[in-house]
Design a protein around this motif. Structure first.
Motif, PDB file in Angstrom:
ATOM      1  N   LYS A  34      34.053  35.647  51.362  1.00 37.35           N
ATOM      2  CA  LYS A  34      35.044  36.671  51.009  1.00 37.35           C
ATOM      3  C   LYS A  34      35.356  37.547  52.224  1.00 37.35           C
ATOM      4  O   LYS A  34      36.514  37.864  52.490  1.00 37.35           O
ATOM      5  N   MET A  35      34.333  37.907  52.986  1.00 45.79           N
ATOM      6  CA  MET A  35      34.554  38.717  54.188  1.00 45.79           C
ATOM      7  C   MET A  35      35.327  37.921  55.239  1.00 45.79           C
ATOM      8  O   MET A  35      36.252  38.442  55.858  1.00 45.79           O
ATOM      9  N   TYR A  37      37.421  35.433  54.966  1.00 45.16           N
ATOM     10  CA  TYR A  37      38.831  35.192  54.641  1.00 45.16           C
ATOM     11  C   TYR A  37      39.563  36.449  54.174  1.00 45.16           C
ATOM     12  O   TYR A  37      40.741  36.386  53.833  1.00 45.16           O
ATOM     13  N   GLY A  38      38.861  37.580  54.129  1.00 45.50           N
ATOM     14  CA  GLY A  38      39.518  38.826  53.748  1.00 45.50           C
ATOM     15  C   GLY A  38      39.844  38.919  52.272  1.00 45.50           C
ATOM     16  O   GLY A  38      40.785  39.615  51.875  1.00 45.50           O
ATOM     17  N   ALA A  41      39.693  42.439  50.385  1.00 45.76           N
ATOM     18  CA  ALA A  41      39.528  43.346  51.522  1.00 45.76           C
ATOM     19  C   ALA A  41      40.873  43.525  52.210  1.00 45.76           C
ATOM     20  O   ALA A  41      41.811  42.770  51.971  1.00 45.76           O
ATOM     21  N   GLU A  42      40.942  44.520  53.065  1.00 48.93           N
ATOM     22  CA  GLU A  42      42.178  44.794  53.793  1.00 48.93           C
ATOM     23  C   GLU A  42      42.462  43.731  54.849  1.00 48.93           C
ATOM     24  O   GLU A  42      43.601  43.393  55.131  1.00 48.93           O
ATOM     25  N   TYR A  43      41.390  43.212  55.447  1.00 46.21           N
ATOM     26  CA  TYR A  43      41.540  42.237  56.515  1.00 46.21           C
ATOM     27  C   TYR A  43      40.275  41.386  56.619  1.00 46.21           C
ATOM     28  O   TYR A  43      39.203  41.821  56.182  1.00 46.21           O
ATOM     29  N   PRO A  44      40.380  40.185  57.191  1.00 45.38           N
ATOM     30  CA  PRO A  44      39.188  39.346  57.396  1.00 45.38           C
ATOM     31  C   PRO A  44      38.251  39.964  58.432  1.00 45.38           C
ATOM     32  O   PRO A  44      38.691  40.738  59.280  1.00 45.38           O
ATOM     33  N   LYS A  45      36.988  39.602  58.352  1.00 43.43           N
ATOM     34  CA  LYS A  45      35.999  40.101  59.313  1.00 43.43           C
ATOM     35  C   LYS A  45      35.533  38.959  60.204  1.00 43.43           C
ATOM     36  O   LYS A  45      35.535  37.802  59.805  1.00 43.43           O
ATOM     37  N   CYS A  46      35.113  39.328  61.405  1.00 42.03           N
ATOM     38  CA  CYS A  46      34.578  38.324  62.327  1.00 42.03           C
ATOM     39  C   CYS A  46      33.110  38.074  61.980  1.00 42.03           C
ATOM     40  O   CYS A  46      32.495  38.824  61.227  1.00 42.03           O
ATOM     41  N   GLN A  49      30.682  40.982  62.393  1.00 38.12           N
ATOM     42  CA  GLN A  49      30.767  41.985  61.328  1.00 38.12           C
ATOM     43  C   GLN A  49      30.077  41.480  60.055  1.00 38.12           C
ATOM     44  O   GLN A  49      29.365  42.237  59.387  1.00 38.12           O
TER      45      GLN A  49
END
Length: 85
Positions: A34-35, A37-38, A41-46, A49
């Protein structure tokens, strides 16, 4: 107006089907993908993160995302999500 209603229904159906698929994953796999692909959330994370949030190494974060992708690809009916793309 019918187009707007149809797209709203499609979006709701997609979210329901996506959440159902994600619920089949292990908790850390679900959180990682989920993180990445965002999702919700507002945006995906690397990976850095994701690793920090899950308190794992960067390599473990990468493994979790990859394992989640593989697990999702093997779910019965997962191809049905493609109809939303």
């Amino acid at each position: 107006a019918a187009e707007g209603t149809k797209s709203a229904l499609d979006k709701a159906s997609f979210r329901f089907d996506l959440q159902r698929a994600l619920s089949q994953l292990a908790p850390k796999q679900c959180a990682a993908i989920k993180m990445f692909y965002g999702i919700d959330a507002e945006y995906p994370k690397c990976m850095e993160q994701i690793a920090e949030e899950l308190q794992v190494t960067g390599e473990r974060a990468r493994q979790l995302v990859r394992q989640a992708e593989v697990a999702l690809s093997k779910l019965p009916g997962i191809k049905l999500l493609e109809q939303y793309l």
